[in-house]
Every structure is written in C-alpha cells, then in structure tokens.
Motif scaffolding. Structure first.
Motif, PDB file in Angstrom:
ATOM      1  N   THR A   1       0.609  -1.057   0.017  1.00  0.00           N
ATOM      2  CA  THR A   1      -0.023   0.052   0.093  1.00  0.00           C
ATOM      3  C   THR A   1       0.889   1.390  -0.006  1.00  0.00           C
ATOM      4  OG1 THR A   1      -1.933   1.263   1.340  1.00  0.00           O
ATOM      5  CG2 THR A   1       0.073   0.107   2.632  1.00  0.00           C
ATOM      6  N   SER A   2       0.432   2.454  -0.396  1.00  0.00           N
ATOM      7  CA  SER A   2       1.056   3.577  -0.489  1.00  0.00           C
ATOM      8  C   SER A   2       1.235   4.212   0.960  1.00  0.00           C
ATOM      9  CB  SER A   2       0.164   4.526  -1.400  1.00  0.00           C
ATOM     10  OG  SER A   2       0.977   5.796  -1.444  1.00  0.00           O
ATOM     11  N   VAL A   3       2.567   4.393   1.236  1.00  0.00           N
ATOM     12  CA  VAL A   3       2.866   5.200   2.497  1.00  0.00           C
ATOM     13  C   VAL A   3       3.459   6.601   2.193  1.00  0.00           C
ATOM     14  CG1 VAL A   3       3.772   2.957   3.455  1.00  0.00           C
ATOM     15  CG2 VAL A   3       5.445   4.211   2.262  1.00  0.00           C
ATOM     16  N   ARG A   4       3.176   7.015   0.892  1.00  0.00           N
ATOM     17  CA  ARG A   4       3.697   8.617   0.914  1.00  0.00           C
ATOM     18  C   ARG A   4       3.083   9.482   1.909  1.00  0.00           C
ATOM     19  NH1 ARG A   4       6.589  10.809  -3.099  1.00  0.00           N
ATOM     20  NH2 ARG A   4       6.673   8.544  -4.288  1.00  0.00           N
ATOM     21  N   GLU A   5       3.869  10.478   2.584  1.00  0.00           N
ATOM     22  CA  GLU A   5       3.285  11.272   3.469  1.00  0.00           C
ATOM     23  C   GLU A   5       2.379  10.687   4.564  1.00  0.00           C
ATOM     24  OE1 GLU A   5       4.923  14.039   3.509  1.00  0.00           O
ATOM     25  OE2 GLU A   5       5.877  13.768   1.859  1.00  0.00           O
ATOM     26  N   LYS A   6       2.517   9.350   4.869  1.00  0.00           N
ATOM     27  CA  LYS A   6       1.852   8.964   5.936  1.00  0.00           C
ATOM     28  C   LYS A   6       2.545   8.585   7.048  1.00  0.00           C
ATOM     29  CE  LYS A   6      -1.805   8.135   3.378  1.00  0.00           C
ATOM     30  NZ  LYS A   6      -2.291   6.872   2.837  1.00  0.00           N
ATOM     31  N   ASP A   7       1.803   8.466   8.302  1.00  0.00           N
ATOM     32  CA  ASP A   7       2.364   8.521   9.604  1.00  0.00           C
ATOM     33  C   ASP A   7       2.359   6.872   9.824  1.00  0.00           C
ATOM     34  OD1 ASP A   7       3.474   8.662  12.054  1.00  0.00           O
ATOM     35  OD2 ASP A   7       1.708   9.813  13.039  1.00  0.00           O
ATOM     36  N   VAL A   8       3.635   6.271   9.762  1.00  0.00           N
ATOM     37  CA  VAL A   8       3.600   4.827   9.700  1.00  0.00           C
ATOM     38  C   VAL A   8       4.033   4.240  11.117  1.00  0.00           C
ATOM     39  CG1 VAL A   8       4.944   2.917   8.667  1.00  0.00           C
ATOM     40  CG2 VAL A   8       4.185   4.751   7.348  1.00  0.00           C
ATOM     41  N   PHE A   9       3.370   3.302  11.567  1.00  0.00           N
ATOM     42  CA  PHE A   9       3.815   2.546  12.819  1.00  0.00           C
ATOM     43  C   PHE A   9       3.883   1.097  12.404  1.00  0.00           C
ATOM     44  CE2 PHE A   9       1.234   6.247  13.991  1.00  0.00           C
ATOM     45  CZ  PHE A   9       1.831   6.955  15.119  1.00  0.00           C
ATOM     46  N   VAL A  10       5.350   0.692  12.795  1.00  0.00           N
ATOM     47  CA  VAL A  10       5.633  -0.881  12.582  1.00  0.00           C
ATOM     48  C   VAL A  10       5.478  -1.473  13.952  1.00  0.00           C
ATOM     49  CG1 VAL A  10       7.426  -2.359  11.555  1.00  0.00           C
ATOM     50  CG2 VAL A  10       6.881  -0.028  10.566  1.00  0.00           C
ATOM     51  N   VAL A  11       4.652  -2.378  14.006  1.00  0.00           N
ATOM     52  CA  VAL A  11       4.668  -3.129  15.245  1.00  0.00           C
ATOM     53  C   VAL A  11       5.440  -4.480  15.114  1.00  0.00           C
ATOM     54  CG1 VAL A  11       3.123  -4.415  16.934  1.00  0.00           C
ATOM     55  CG2 VAL A  11       2.469  -2.336  15.920  1.00  0.00           C
ATOM     56  N   GLN A  12       6.384  -4.725  15.980  1.00  0.00           N
ATOM     57  CA  GLN A  12       7.166  -5.825  15.903  1.00  0.00           C
ATOM     58  C   GLN A  12       7.948  -6.089  17.374  1.00  0.00           C
ATOM     59  OE1 GLN A  12       7.776  -8.571  14.319  1.00  0.00           O
ATOM     60  NE2 GLN A  12       9.238  -8.485  12.874  1.00  0.00           N
ATOM     61  N   SER A  13       7.837  -7.356  17.881  1.00  0.00           N
ATOM     62  CA  SER A  13       8.357  -7.502  19.230  1.00  0.00           C
ATOM     63  C   SER A  13       9.317  -8.669  19.072  1.00  0.00           C
ATOM     64  CB  SER A  13       7.001  -7.964  20.077  1.00  0.00           C
ATOM     65  OG  SER A  13       7.366  -8.356  21.464  1.00  0.00           O
ATOM     66  N   GLY A  14       9.655  -9.067  20.120  1.00  0.00           N
ATOM     67  CA  GLY A  14      10.719 -10.321  20.135  1.00  0.00           C
ATOM     68  C   GLY A  14       9.916 -11.511  20.004  1.00  0.00           C
ATOM     69  N   SER A  15      10.783 -12.542  19.779  1.00  0.00           N
ATOM     70  CA  SER A  15      10.463 -13.846  19.300  1.00  0.00           C
ATOM     71  C   SER A  15      11.385 -14.996  19.416  1.00  0.00           C
ATOM     72  CB  SER A  15       9.555 -13.890  18.041  1.00  0.00           C
ATOM     73  OG  SER A  15      10.768 -13.869  16.737  1.00  0.00           O
ATOM     74  N   PRO A  16      10.987 -16.251  19.478  1.00  0.00           N
ATOM     75  CA  PRO A  16      12.212 -17.172  19.466  1.00  0.00           C
ATOM     76  C   PRO A  16      13.158 -16.925  18.222  1.00  0.00           C
ATOM     77  CG  PRO A  16      10.099 -18.251  20.032  1.00  0.00           C
ATOM     78  CD  PRO A  16       9.820 -16.773  19.510  1.00  0.00           C
ATOM     79  N   LYS A  17      12.560 -16.635  17.199  1.00  0.00           N
ATOM     80  CA  LYS A  17      13.678 -16.258  16.217  1.00  0.00           C
ATOM     81  C   LYS A  17      14.054 -14.821  15.876  1.00  0.00           C
ATOM     82  CE  LYS A  17      11.955 -20.098  13.432  1.00  0.00           C
ATOM     83  NZ  LYS A  17      11.257 -20.358  11.911  1.00  0.00           N
ATOM     84  N   ILE A  18      14.718 -14.333  17.238  1.00  0.00           N
ATOM     85  CA  ILE A  18      14.950 -12.958  17.293  1.00  0.00           C
ATOM     86  C   ILE A  18      15.864 -12.491  16.438  1.00  0.00           C
ATOM     87  CG2 ILE A  18      17.150 -13.566  18.823  1.00  0.00           C
ATOM     88  CD1 ILE A  18      14.365 -10.894  19.444  1.00  0.00           C
ATOM     89  N   ASN A  19      16.806 -12.964  15.824  1.00  0.00           N
ATOM     90  CA  ASN A  19      17.581 -12.358  14.693  1.00  0.00           C
ATOM     91  C   ASN A  19      16.865 -12.094  13.376  1.00  0.00           C
ATOM     92  OD1 ASN A  19      19.816 -12.147  16.256  1.00  0.00           O
ATOM     93  ND2 ASN A  19      20.466 -14.342  16.106  1.00  0.00           N
ATOM     94  N   ASP A  20      15.895 -13.170  12.816  1.00  0.00           N
ATOM     95  CA  ASP A  20      15.190 -12.984  11.826  1.00  0.00           C
ATOM     96  C   ASP A  20      14.075 -11.834  12.039  1.00  0.00           C
ATOM     97  OD1 ASP A  20      16.454 -14.984  10.648  1.00  0.00           O
ATOM     98  OD2 ASP A  20      15.136 -16.268  11.203  1.00  0.00           O
ATOM     99  N   THR A  21      13.415 -11.542  13.238  1.00  0.00           N
ATOM    100  CA  THR A  21      12.558 -10.534  13.830  1.00  0.00           C
ATOM    101  C   THR A  21      13.343  -9.333  13.503  1.00  0.00           C
ATOM    102  OG1 THR A  21      11.488 -12.099  15.171  1.00  0.00           O
ATOM    103  CG2 THR A  21      11.254  -9.631  15.595  1.00  0.00           C
ATOM    104  N   ILE A  22      14.477  -9.072  14.035  1.00  0.00           N
ATOM    105  CA  ILE A  22      15.176  -7.749  14.053  1.00  0.00           C
ATOM    106  C   ILE A  22      15.367  -7.378  12.364  1.00  0.00           C
ATOM    107  CG2 ILE A  22      17.537  -6.483  14.164  1.00  0.00           C
ATOM    108  CD1 ILE A  22      17.424  -8.040  17.046  1.00  0.00           C
ATOM    109  N   MET A  23      15.827  -8.286  11.791  1.00  0.00           N
ATOM    110  CA  MET A  23      16.099  -8.010  10.192  1.00  0.00           C
ATOM    111  C   MET A  23      15.032  -7.764   9.426  1.00  0.00           C
ATOM    112  SD  MET A  23      19.193  -7.754   9.520  1.00  0.00           S
ATOM    113  CE  MET A  23      18.901  -7.364   7.566  1.00  0.00           C
ATOM    114  N   GLU A  24      13.958  -8.288   9.902  1.00  0.00           N
ATOM    115  CA  GLU A  24      12.587  -7.984   9.191  1.00  0.00           C
ATOM    116  C   GLU A  24      12.051  -6.731   9.481  1.00  0.00           C
ATOM    117  OE1 GLU A  24       9.350 -11.164   8.932  1.00  0.00           O
ATOM    118  OE2 GLU A  24       8.444  -9.980  10.709  1.00  0.00           O
ATOM    119  N   LEU A  25      12.332  -6.331  10.584  1.00  0.00           N
ATOM    120  CA  LEU A  25      11.916  -4.951  11.280  1.00  0.00           C
ATOM    121  C   LEU A  25      12.807  -3.915  10.506  1.00  0.00           C
ATOM    122  CD1 LEU A  25      10.386  -2.825  13.060  1.00  0.00           C
ATOM    123  CD2 LEU A  25      12.139  -3.496  14.859  1.00  0.00           C
TER     124      LEU A  25
END
Length: 497
Positions: free
Chosen positions: A46-70
């Motif tokens: 979806t278009s994010v141009r000039e939008k206020d974006v919030f990305v929700v991401q927490s820790g998980s058992p696959k913590i390193n993959d989670t961080i790179m994804e974020l």
C-alpha cells in the motif's frame, strides 16, 4: 485515524490486530517472505507517501530474523516517502545486553538502537525496558511505557485479600520495580537475595583478624569469636602466659560481651599506671559513654525477626541437616589457576563478573541461573520481610529461566510460611522448559505476564497457572496520542476501580 498506517511484523500479528481493532482501523498489508538461503524479503502493498507509519514488531524465538525483518520494513517505508516512521516494540530485543559483561564485550542494545536510527526510525514506543537508561542509546524520542498500572488493576480485581499481600523482589537489582508497585498498591515489600560467596570454610573475620599487642600496653579483655572466651592482649608469644578469663565477665552465645553482677567486662577495679594515664586523656563524651555503659543493661545481638535464611542446593531449598556439597560457592567463584585460591581471602579479592559497573543482575543473570543448578555449589538464600500467612507477589520485568523464580517461591513458602505466591512479570519469554517447570512447582500458584512477547500455543495450552494480560489498549492509546501530538503522561497513571 486519517493518514495513519499500522504494519505488523511476523512476531505479533494477533497483538497488532487487537491494536487496530481498538483504533477502529485495519492493518496495512505487507508481504513478508524468506528466500531459500534464509534472507528476508519485504514488500509494502500500500502507498505510504506522506503517511504516519507505525511498525509493530516484538521479540520472538527467532529473534535475529525478527530484527532484520523490522529493519527492512522500516527501510522500505522510508524509501516509499513515509512522513514519519515509529517502531512499536512491546519487548525490546537484546535489552539484557545494555552494558559490557567483560572488557571485550559488546553493548548490543546500543548497536540495535543505532541500526534503527540508520534504517529511518523517528520515534520508538516500547514497554518496560530491562534498563531504563537504554533510552539514552537512541537519537530519537523514546516512550518507555509501563505495564504496572495494568498489573495493579488486575491484582485489585482478581486477588482475594490483596490488601494484606507483600510484594517481593527475587534479587537486589529489581527492588526499584518492586517498591514502585508496592507504593501504588500501598503494600509492604520484601526482598530475596542469593549469596554466592557463603559456604563452609573459614571466613575473613576468622582468618585475617589477629589479636596483636603492638605497643606493650595492657589492653582490655576481648572476646574470642571462635571460642566465646575472654582473652587478653598481654598474653602472646613473648611471655607465653595463657589466656585467662575475667571472673566478672562472660560471653553470651552470640559472642557479645555482657555484664555479670552489674559490672562491665571492660571495667577494671585496679587500673595499672598505663591505664590511669590513658584515662586522664579521655574527653567528656568518652566519660559519658563509660557512665552509660555502667547502667546495668545487658548487651546482646538481636537478629531481626523478619530476616530468614535458608540453604539452596541445585536451585531448591534443602533442610538444615542436608549434607554439604564438595565445594562451597566461594570456592567455585575463584578460578582453579588463581594463585590466591589457597588463601581464605581469595573470595574477597576475586574479580566479579560485573566489575565494569552496575549491580550485575542484568549481565550475569544467565550465569547465575546456571550456577544454581551446579551440584557442587551450595548457596545461602535470604528472605527479608514478613510474609507469614500472606499472599506474595514476586515481581520482575521478565520471566526467561525458572531457577531464580522457583528458588524465591520455595523460600517464601517453606521458610517464610507464605499463603499463596503470584509470579508477575511484563515479558513472558519462557525460554526452554521454563513454563513447564514453573507449572510443576507446588509453591507457585499463578503466573501473570502480558502479551508483549508471543507465547507458543502448545506451551500456553498446558499451563493452567498462566494468566496473560492484554497490552493492546495501552499500545493503541500510545499510538493515537503519538499521532495527534498529545501527552503520554495519563498512560503512566494508576486508575482506581
């Protein structure tokens, strides 16, 4: 909210859906995939141009993959000309590595903060950082929310006779968090500490204190801490005179001097000339002290009745007559090749794991959990506080390994005679079989955590003691206030029922 998009990482889609439901909006679409070699691929749908974006991401058992994804999601939104990107991290990864463990260690939490800034984050929202000073790692504003108001409200609604409960910290590093909850609920608080240096063998006082007469003057008789007998400093290798006990003095079982027939053991009926010369130089305050000592009161050492000691072996409380292991904790704390190993004072001078500063709780928690299970090491665990026939809330910021939680619960129940035990934390990490062990512990009645960290369904299904509190309203309100530029202060206030 107009002009706002909320994206979810793969770690917490359910929590993100609840946040969006509270805000009356739908989750923004994004495609998250991985290549065959493990690389993460993100495509914003979806278009994010000039939008206020919030990305929700927490820790998980696959913590390193989670961080790179974020990081990749943030970079993709930045490349899509988003107006502002806010990272919502209910559980901040690598928060336990906020300081060096050794001189060649890394401050990983600071490195992650730098990575978020480089990716394009302009604001961070998180819950109960392991160390609040981590907010200084960021070059952007940080809102460190607290789950304490939510936990306090749950206690008031669900715990019978909570007004008589006691809030207990399972280590010295968590006392600030415990006292905050105790003040909010107007309850008493206590603390459980594990002494890693106590064990069988001579102590500093027995091995390093010598009764030596340096100037040849007569000294008042002193109590020998080993034999509970009065000994004089005039006896020594020079004259070979044996130590004699003053018939007017005695020692109580704790080794403290007391009066016999109203006479203090240090009082002398016929002082020698050297003693008379020293007495003439006494100040008026010293004379008053001597008069106060002659009032006929008895001196002894009274232990505080709210301090309880117990023996801890392999992570569990053992009876007092349980056989001691081959090594004490003091012996285990010194390396085998340490030249001071044979010295009684080696445990005093041995470098600590947290020698670079801090209390050591965050840096050495994993090592402490491992040493609790060592069959060659015995610990002394101490409970400070009166918990008899009361409900106990053992509080910390996260539950990862079960050793210290089970040890604290057994201490307050078996030695403190507590009625019920609630283990309360914000983040339920539950590494390995932690949840299963706490579920099997008879001294733990309820385990209370929030949904900041995803708990696998198979673990939660078999844990009847587990209670999960919902953070979605707190995070949704923080997102709304952040978008409209409103104050966050009301989110830290306790709302009475």
């Amino acid at each position: 909210m107009r002009g706002t998009l909320i994206f979810s990482g793969s770690s917490c889609p359910e929590l993100t859906d609840k946040i969006c439901h509270n805000l009356g909006m739908a989750r923004a679409e994004a495609e998250l995939t991985q290549f065959s070699n493990g690389e993460t691929s993100v495509r914003i749908l979806t278009s994010v141009r000039e939008k206020d974006v919030f990305v929700v991401q927490s820790g998980s058992p696959k913590i390193n993959d989670t961080i790179m994804e974020l990081l990749i999601m943030i970079s993709a939104c930045k490349g899509g000309s988003a107006n502002k990107i806010t990272a919502v991290l209910p559980y901040f990864p690598y928060s336990r590595q906020s300081k060096k463990k050794s001189h060649r260690g890394a401050i990983t939490a600071r490195m992650l903060a730098n990575l978020l800034g480089v990716a394009g984050v302009k604001h961070v929202i998180t819950v109960d950082l392991h160390a609040s000073q981590m907010q200084g790692f960021f070059k952007c504003p940080v809102d460190n929310l607290h789950a304490e108001p939510l936990i306090a409200r749950w206690i008031r609604r669900n715990v019978p006779r909570w007004q008589e409960a006691v809030v207990v910290s399972k280590n010295a590093g968590g006392t600030k968090r415990v006292t905050s909850l105790a003040d909010a609920l107007k309850l008493n608080f206590g603390m459980v500490t594990t002494d890693k240096k106590r064990g069988p063998g001579p102590s500093m006082s027995n091995s390093m204190i010598a009764y030596t007469n340096f100037d040849g003057l007569e000294r008042p008789p002193m109590i020998d801490p080993l034999s509970n007998q009065v000994r004089t400093n005039s006896s020594g290798p020079e004259n070979g005179a044996p130590a004699t006990q003053d018939p007017r003095s005695a020692a109580d079982p704790q080794g403290s001097p007391r009066r016999v027939n109203g006479t203090h053991p240090r009082a002398s009926a016929n002082p020698k000339p050297s003693q008379r010369r020293s007495q003439t130089t006494l100040s008026q305050s010293s004379v008053i002290d001597e008069e106060d000592e002659a009032d006929g009161l008895e001196y002894n050492d009274q232990r505080v009745h709210e301090v309880t000691h117990a023996r801890l072996f392999q992570g569990h409380i053992v009876p007092d007559d349980f056989p001691s292991p081959a090594l004490s904790a003091a012996d285990a704390s010194v390396a085998e090749d340490d030249p001071m190993t044979m010295s009684h004072a080696s445990s005093f001078f041995a470098p600590q794991h947290h020698a670079l500063g801090g209390s050591g709780e965050a840096a050495s928690s994993d090592e402490e959990e491992d040493i609790l299970k060592d069959p060659k090491v015995e610990h002394t665990i101490t409970l400070v506080g009166d918990v008899r026939e009361r409900t106990v809330f053992i509080v910390d910021d996260m539950i990862d390994k079960p050793g210290s939680w089970i040890a604290a619960a057994e201490t307050v129940v078996k030695r403190g005679r507590a009625d019920k035990v609630y283990c309360i934390a914000t983040h339920g990490v539950f590494g390995g079989d932690c949840l299963a062990q706490m579920q099997a512990c008879d001294c733990i009645d309820t385990i209370v955590v929030t949904n900041s960290y995803p708990i696998p369904e198979d673990k939660a299904r078999n844990a009847s003691k587990l209670v999960t509190l919902d953070l979605s309203y707190l995070l949704a309100e923080s997102i709304r206030r952040n978008h409209y530029g409103e104050s966050m202060s009301p989110l830290f206030q306790h709302l009475m029922d």
